[in-house]
Enzyme design. Structure first.
Site, PDB file in Angstrom:
ATOM      1  N   ARG A   1     -41.795 -35.507 -65.957  1.00  0.00           N
ATOM      2  CA  ARG A   1     -43.401 -35.666 -65.219  1.00  0.00           C
ATOM      3  C   ARG A   1     -44.171 -37.190 -65.292  1.00  0.00           C
ATOM      4  O   ARG A   1     -45.098 -36.924 -65.565  1.00  0.00           O
ATOM      5  CB  ARG A   1     -44.460 -34.108 -65.554  1.00  0.00           C
ATOM      6  CG  ARG A   1     -43.806 -32.550 -65.601  1.00  0.00           C
ATOM      7  CD  ARG A   1     -43.680 -32.114 -64.441  1.00  0.00           C
ATOM      8  NE  ARG A   1     -43.403 -30.866 -64.178  1.00  0.00           N
ATOM      9  CZ  ARG A   1     -41.736 -30.893 -64.422  1.00  0.00           C
ATOM     10  NH1 ARG A   1     -40.878 -32.385 -63.648  1.00  0.00           N
ATOM     11  NH2 ARG A   1     -41.554 -29.362 -63.969  1.00  0.00           N
TER      12      ARG A   1
ATOM     13  N   SER B   1     -48.746 -25.535 -63.020  1.00  0.00           N
ATOM     14  CA  SER B   1     -48.356 -25.146 -63.817  1.00  0.00           C
ATOM     15  C   SER B   1     -49.249 -26.544 -65.174  1.00  0.00           C
ATOM     16  O   SER B   1     -49.549 -27.122 -64.769  1.00  0.00           O
ATOM     17  CB  SER B   1     -47.532 -26.006 -64.498  1.00  0.00           C
ATOM     18  OG  SER B   1     -46.034 -24.911 -64.379  1.00  0.00           O
TER      19      SER B   1
ATOM     20  N   GLU C   1     -50.678 -31.725 -67.507  1.00  0.00           N
ATOM     21  CA  GLU C   1     -50.090 -31.885 -66.651  1.00  0.00           C
ATOM     22  C   GLU C   1     -50.892 -33.031 -65.274  1.00  0.00           C
ATOM     23  O   GLU C   1     -50.769 -33.843 -64.558  1.00  0.00           O
ATOM     24  CB  GLU C   1     -48.970 -31.162 -65.588  1.00  0.00           C
ATOM     25  CG  GLU C   1     -47.944 -30.921 -66.476  1.00  0.00           C
ATOM     26  CD  GLU C   1     -46.885 -30.403 -65.555  1.00  0.00           C
ATOM     27  OE1 GLU C   1     -46.805 -30.943 -63.663  1.00  0.00           O
ATOM     28  OE2 GLU C   1     -46.116 -30.074 -65.989  1.00  0.00           O
TER      29      GLU C   1
END
Length: 342
Positions: free
Chosen positions: A168, A242, A338
């Site tokens: 990520r 998420s 995130e």
């Protein structure tokens, strides 16, 4: 030929972020032509105004009004542009809807992106976040991208090594890449396709559907069904998917945790480390379905924070911090969000 720069003032951004947070941009420009960025760079009166790049708003948490010129990337277009070493090269503008682009590749008879079906956001965000799901990441199918340098006004072609992909993560999330605006992305999709069923839940879905030789389209449909079963639609409940990264810990720390928590969900990594399931950690701390103000944890998936109606960015941040504190206190593991907090 002069290029119009229809810059608007004090524009609401609630419709431009999937969390549905109310905030405003001091200045706003919808970028539908790369030439607008050239014109902007040459515009002396705007030289000192800070820029903020916004795509689909699926990986950002707005905590305040943005005192900057918001460049809302709306560059469109998608096409097969060639072949390279047995791979079909497919390019899309940064503003293309990600799932729409995945569907386009499937309609061309091309596999490779099906495991990434239904991820919210735009094509331009895919390399920035190195989006991933069900056993595949952007870096696995990435060929190159075109970027605009906000400081120099130059265009640059970046390949995988230039993007410095991580979990990520990419160069665009660090200081040296923050001035680069993604204009388009080219993916290399295999001419000889094989399904990627390394993710257990997807493999089980294929088996349950009795698909001995699933097609890319069938795999995509199963991924879509799984995601819809587990995750809320941002059009109905504000969220950014998420919210926390799955933490990666040393093998020794994982073994110690397993002694205390035998049902700990973990996945061995190639470098010997272990990736823990953040959703499981959060669930064990009792947060699933709980609320703080108008922000809450989705009842079906503890990894997803939601806007239950009228939540502020500050409320979502407060909820996230409370979850982080509880997970750290119980498991000694730090959770990293995130979305980018703005």
């Amino acid at each position: 030929m002069s290029i119009a720069l229809p810059i608007e003032q004090h524009v609401p951004l609630q419709a431009f972020n999937t969390f549905g947070i109310a905030a405003r941009a001091r200045h706003y420009l919808r970028v539908s032509d790369p030439a607008q960025l050239d014109a902007l760079h040459a515009h002396a009166a705007l030289a000192g105004v800070p820029r903020f790049v916004l795509g689909g708003g699926s990986n950002v948490l707005l905590t305040r009004d943005i005192d900057a010129l918001v460049l809302h990337m709306a560059l469109s277009g998608r096409a097969i542009v060639g072949e390279d070493d047995g791979k079909v090269l497919v390019r899309a503008g940064a503003g293309e809807n990600w799932h729409g682009f995945v569907d386009y590749t499937l309609a061309q008879g091309l596999g490779g992106l099906e495991n990434l079906s239904l991820i919210p956001g735009t094509v331009g965000a895919a390399p920035i976040q190195n989006i991933g799901a069900y056993g595949i990441e952007t870096k696995d199918v990435f060929h190159s991208l075109t970027a605009f340098d906000l400081e120099t006004g130059a265009r640059r072609i970046l390949h995988a090594r230039d993007c410095r992909f991580g979990y990520r993560d990419s160069v665009f999330k660090h200081a040296e890449g923050a001035r680069l605006v993604v204009l388009d992305v080219t993916f290399a999709l295999p001419r000889e396709w094989q399904p990627n069923l390394r993710y257990a839940e997807l493999a089980q879905a294929v088996e349950a559907a009795a698909l001995a030789a699933p097609t890319p389209r069938q795999v995509s449909e199963l991924v879509v069904a799984i995601r819809r079963r587990k995750l809320p639609d941002p059009a109905e409940i504000g969220n950014a998917g998420s919210f926390f990264k799955n933490p990666v810990v040393p093998a020794g720390q994982c073994r110690e945790l397993l002694e205390r928590f035998p049902h700990l969900v973990h996945h061995a990594q190639a470098d010997g480390s272990e990736k823990l399931a953040a959703g499981w950690l959060i669930d064990q701390c009792g947060w699933k379905g709980k609320q703080l103000g108008a922000a809450g944890v989705y009842p079906k998936q503890a990894l997803v924070l939601v806007n239950n109606g009228g939540a502020t960015g500050a409320e979502v941040v407060a909820l996230a911090r409370a979850i982080q504190r509880d997970v750290l206190a119980r498991f000694g593991v730090e959770l990293e969000p995130e979305p980018v907090f703005v």
